[in-house]
Design a protein around this motif. Structure first.
Motif, short mmCIF file in Angstrom:
data_model
loop_
_atom_site.label_atom_id
_atom_site.label_comp_id
_atom_site.label_asym_id
_atom_site.label_seq_id
_atom_site.Cartn_x
_atom_site.Cartn_y
_atom_site.Cartn_z
N PRO A 11 36.35 30.22 51.66
CA PRO A 11 37.73 30.44 51.21
C PRO A 11 38.71 30.23 52.35
CG PRO A 11 36.29 32.24 50.54
CD PRO A 11 35.51 31.41 51.50
N GLN A 12 39.95 29.93 52.01
CA GLN A 12 40.94 29.56 53.01
C GLN A 12 41.15 30.62 54.08
OE1 GLN A 12 43.15 26.42 53.08
NE2 GLN A 12 42.73 27.30 55.07
N MET A 13 41.40 31.86 53.67
CA MET A 13 41.88 32.84 54.63
C MET A 13 40.82 33.34 55.59
SD MET A 13 45.08 33.01 54.39
CE MET A 13 45.36 34.40 55.50
N LEU A 61 46.64 38.46 56.27
CA LEU A 61 46.04 38.69 54.96
C LEU A 61 46.84 39.69 54.14
CD1 LEU A 61 42.24 38.72 55.78
CD2 LEU A 61 43.30 37.36 53.98
N ALA A 62 47.33 40.74 54.77
CA ALA A 62 48.10 41.75 54.04
C ALA A 62 49.34 41.13 53.42
CB ALA A 62 48.49 42.89 54.98
N ALA A 109 41.34 37.22 49.25
CA ALA A 109 42.07 37.71 50.42
C ALA A 109 41.76 39.17 50.70
CB ALA A 109 43.56 37.50 50.23
N VAL A 110 41.74 40.00 49.66
CA VAL A 110 41.45 41.42 49.85
C VAL A 110 40.03 41.61 50.38
CG1 VAL A 110 41.17 43.64 48.70
CG2 VAL A 110 43.09 42.17 48.09
N VAL A 111 39.06 40.90 49.81
CA VAL A 111 37.67 41.01 50.27
C VAL A 111 37.56 40.55 51.72
CG1 VAL A 111 35.32 40.19 49.93
CG2 VAL A 111 36.72 40.75 47.96
N THR A 112 38.26 39.48 52.07
CA THR A 112 38.23 38.99 53.45
C THR A 112 38.77 40.04 54.41
OG1 THR A 112 38.48 36.69 52.73
CG2 THR A 112 39.03 37.18 55.01
N ILE A 126 44.20 44.04 41.37
CA ILE A 126 45.31 43.09 41.49
C ILE A 126 46.04 42.97 40.16
CG2 ILE A 126 45.86 40.65 41.85
CD1 ILE A 126 43.46 40.64 43.83
N MET A 127 45.28 42.93 39.07
CA MET A 127 45.89 42.84 37.74
C MET A 127 46.79 44.03 37.45
SD MET A 127 44.13 43.14 33.99
CE MET A 127 43.97 44.91 34.27
N VAL A 128 46.31 45.23 37.73
CA VAL A 128 47.08 46.44 37.43
C VAL A 128 48.37 46.48 38.25
CG1 VAL A 128 47.08 48.96 37.64
CG2 VAL A 128 45.08 47.78 36.69
#
Length: 481
Positions: A84-86, A102-103, A303-306, A329-331
């Motif tokens: 993945p990119q990040m 990332l944040a 991004a969050v997992v990274t 993320i959806m919520v």
């Protein structure tokens, strides 16, 4: 052996045995992602804020080409790294230091999810007769499920959206041209540098915003995929789709007045007619927004997992964890959409321009490091090891990033902050140019000096990259060249 539909991998390296597809897939994905209502609104903003038709279209084209080229350079990293990119940002900022950009990227994903849900929710609400609020919630749920399935369904969705979107925009364009006096619109020309640069900034920011996740959707391509091919197909798809939609938005905004400003979705659908035609167009708008919102949700999950894994040492993620991240993320995005749905147009313009200030320094640092300092070579195992080659934190890169961010402030123009140099420039916002140039130059010095202090990477295997001799299990990494 056929690959499963539901994706198994997250931030781990995609092994050669699971690579598939061609670079043309990037064209259809990014064409479909740009032929949608939010891109139309972005183009319309150039006129809403005072630009004319001709110079707004030219400015948007310049921004799409410049920003799209930077974005496509990130895309070309995907087949090479298989990541993945990040996560590649760890090579510049450190395994844990990468959490800083990332944040900000996660904020971007959530913001785009929210803004997209506002417009898509209007379409879904009209299509289902449930209203805007239930429409937003239903759309968010469909988005989350699609993102959880992953890479393969995302590309299928992109292919469908590219065809449906292209046919729909041809139809809408014909209907619009039947309504307006084209010669009158084109003859009202008044070049104003601030408005021209605003148009450039709007489209450039749109393209640069894809940079932090574009390689997420090219990382499954075979490793021997030509970087030039990946670059060209990505640029062609994203620039064509965005310019097409934005030009349509310019013409709509220049001729519709408050009818479009007050109800973007309703006005666009009204161009196509009523009854069945209107229902079809509401579906098309929802489909286009589904494509891009799935990208935002999937990219946000990555991004969050990274960011989290840099502190926890996590390399793989099960289906339950994947669903939890996507659901979170959806919520959050849905809550923001519901809160901001009544002031969408103004808040979205400020969001785009302010977001650009945070993304451009990261983009400059990442590209200079990958292409000029590291010369497309990373120790992939060290990207998960805080004690390894790239360390936990790289203060030099973080300082360059901060300087790049601060250097933009005097040139930044938004409704809530205007830099002191905006006035002398006639109100023009050139902050994104400063945000690319300053950190690129500084990191060229800092990154090169740092690279000289590190031991050389292992030599490449004769005739090609260093690759595993056996199938790579999820989470295994290796140095490549």
């Amino acid at each position: 052996m056929p690959q499963p539909v539901v994706e198994r991998r997250s931030i781990d390296v995609v092994p050669d045995a699971e690579r598939h597809g061609t670079a043309f897939s990037q064209f259809t994905l990014w064409l479909g992602a740009n032929l949608q209502i939010t891109t139309v609104v972005t183009g319309a903003l150039a006129v809403v804020f005072g630009g004319d038709v001709i110079w707004s279209v030219v400015g948007l084209l310049v921004g799409n080409l410049l920003g799209g080229a930077v974005m496509a350079l990130h895309s070309a990293q995907g087949p090479r790294l298989g990541l993945p990119q990040m996560i590649s940002s760890r090579a510049q900022f450190g395994v844990r230091g990468a959490a800083v950009p990332l944040a900000l990227v996660v904020v971007m994903y959530v913001g785009f999810f929210a803004s997209g849900s506002v417009l898509a929710g209007q379409a879904v609400g009209k299509l289902t007769h449930l209203g805007a609020v239930p429409g937003i919630m239903l759309f968010a749920l469909i988005t989350a499920v699609t993102a959880a399935v992953g890479y393969r369904v995302i590309h299928v969705l992109g292919r469908v959206a590219s065809v449906v979107g292209a046919l729909s925009f041809v139809y809408l364009g014909i209907r619009l041209l039947d309504r307006i006096d084209v010669s009158h619109v084109l003859h009202e020309q008044h070049f104003a540098l601030p408005m021209f640069l605003l148009a450039v900034s709007l489209s450039a920011s749109w393209q640069l915003a894809f940079g932090p996740y574009v390689a997420d959707y090219s990382r499954y391509l075979p490793r021997n995929t030509s970087p030039r091919s990946t670059f060209c197909w990505t640029l062609a798809g994203t620039a064509l789709g965005a310019q097409w939609s934005m030009t349509f938005g310019v013409l709509v905004a220049a001729t519709a007045g408050t009818a479009f400003v007050d109800d973007q979705v309703g006005y666009v659908v009204s161009l196509g007619g009523t009854g069945v035609a209107a229902s079809v167009l509401y579906f098309v708008i929802a489909l286009g927004k589904l494509t891009i919102n799935v990208l935002n949700t999937y990219g946000g999950f990555m991004a969050v997992v990274t960011g989290v894994s840099g502190f926890r040492g996590q390399r793989t993620l099960g289906s339950r964890g994947r669903s939890l991240y996507v659901g979170g993320i959806m919520v959050l995005g849905t809550a923001l959409a519901l809160l901001g749905r009544n002031s969408f147009l103004d808040s979205f313009a400020d969001f785009l321009l302010f977001l650009l200030a945070f993304l451009t320094p990261w983009s400059a640092i990442n590209l200079v490091d990958y292409y000029l300092v590291s010369r497309e070579r990373y120790d992939l195992a060290a990207l998960t090891d805080p004690e390894g080659r790239y360390g936990a934190w790289r203060p030099g890169a973080l300082i360059v990033y901060t300087v790049g961010l601060l250097a933009q402030l005097p040139f930044l123009a938004t409704s809530f902050y205007t830099g002191p140099l905006v006035g002398p420039l006639g109100g023009a916002d050139i902050s994104w140019l400063v945000g690319l140039a300053v950190p690129a130059a500084l990191y060229g010095v800092v990154g090169t000096r740092r690279a000289r202090q590190l031991p050389p990477l292992p030599p490449a295997a004769p005739g090609g990259p260093v690759v595993p001799t056996a199938p790579t299990p999820a989470g295994t990494t290796t140095a490549i060249d």
